[in-house]
Design an enzyme around this catalytic site. Structure first.
Site: not given
Length: 304
Positions: A99, A175, A243
């Protein structure tokens, strides 16, 4: 390449190792690289070939699947010393599954292209169990040539492959939307089960009732059993969502788009990581809330 494709996997964590096993079951030759000796041993036990560097794993491979944590690691394993790109033959394809931001995906694709390497922007969803079953969802974008070159690996690793267009970065954008929802759903699931505990309810019974009711979500059903069992083994670590929701926050700030709910969820993950649980399962948000409220969830009595 059909039937005997050589696929290199860089990153043999809970997702990458399952993807490697799925590729092996489909009859492909699989080489792999990871910093963990235990992960390399697991790959070898499954029939794969372990290597100490991305370049060594990628040599003679037609497909390199990158399943590391973030953009910095992706850049390092592709373009750093002993990186995979320099070892791949022109016409090979990189399937990039971490990602990362859309801008980073575009940058990596451009740099790979200078070496004659195709690049598929292909983040994944489904968790470690579906990785091991070859049943992931892939949100992919890239040139038709990239899709064609990647197809043998995609067919082995995924139940659903969304072709989202020719432009690298679109897959990563999809995503990021998914991770916004996933992070918020985990955070609120942890909040709900801890709130239930504060009401004196049997949380295992709460789980049974909610999963048959309108308040259920995939994340509630998937993560809350970890809380009920008091088992915070990291199937997906807290640090992953500091993150990922951080990327969401950065993009929102750049676009001047308000993200109040995602921002609240990010703060919960940051607080949980700051409390020393960054490498524990992301359901540890429930432990953080329980600690703040003076509650005892299963497994907390084992903590020092």
């Amino acid at each position: 390449m059909a039937g005997s494709t050589h696929v290199a996997i860089v990153g043999l964590g809970s997702m990458g190792l399952g993807m490697a096993r799925s590729l092996l079951r489909a009859g492909h030759t699989v080489s792999g690289c990871d910093i963990s000796d235990a992960a390399l041993n697991s790959l070898e036990a499954a029939g794969g070939k372990p290597f100490s560097t991305p370049a060594a794993a990628a040599r003679d491979a037609q497909i390199a699947v990158i399943v590391v944590v973030n953009a910095a690691q992706t850049e390092s394993v592709l373009f750093g010393p002993d990186g995979a790109v320099a070892a791949l033959a022109p016409g090979s394809v990189v399937i990039s599954s971490a990602t990362i931001s859309p801008a980073e995906a575009k940058d990596f694709a451009q740099r790979a292209g200078k070496h004659g390497i195709l690049y598929l922007d292909a983040p994944i969803s489904g968790g470690s169990a579906k990785a091991d079953q070859g049943a992931l969802t892939v949100m992919a974008s890239g040139s038709p040539e990239s899709f064609a070159a990647a197809r043998p690996a995609l067919d082995a690793m995924a139940a659903t492959v969304y072709g989202l267009g020719d432009d690298v970065g679109v897959g990563s954008s999809f995503k990021i939307v998914n991770q916004l929802l996933a992070g918020v759903h985990i955070a609120v699931a942890c909040e709900a089960i801890t709130f239930a505990k504060s009401l004196g309810l049997d949380i295992s019974r709460v789980f049974d009732v909610i999963t048959k009711s309108a308040g259920n979500s995939w994340m509630f059903e998937n993560r809350i059993p970890h809380v009920v069992a008091g088992d915070y083994t990291p199937h997906s670590a807290v640090s992953i969502f500091t993150k990922d929701l951080g990327i969401v926050s950065d993009i929102g700030r750049q676009q001047k788009f308000p993200l109040p709910i995602a921002s609240a969820a990010l703060q919960l993950f940051l607080m949980t990581e700051a409390a020393g649980m960054g490498q524990d399962d992301d359901s540890s948000v429930a432990r953080l809330l329980a600690s703040i409220a003076g509650l005892q969830l299963p497994g907390m009595d084992k903590e020092v």
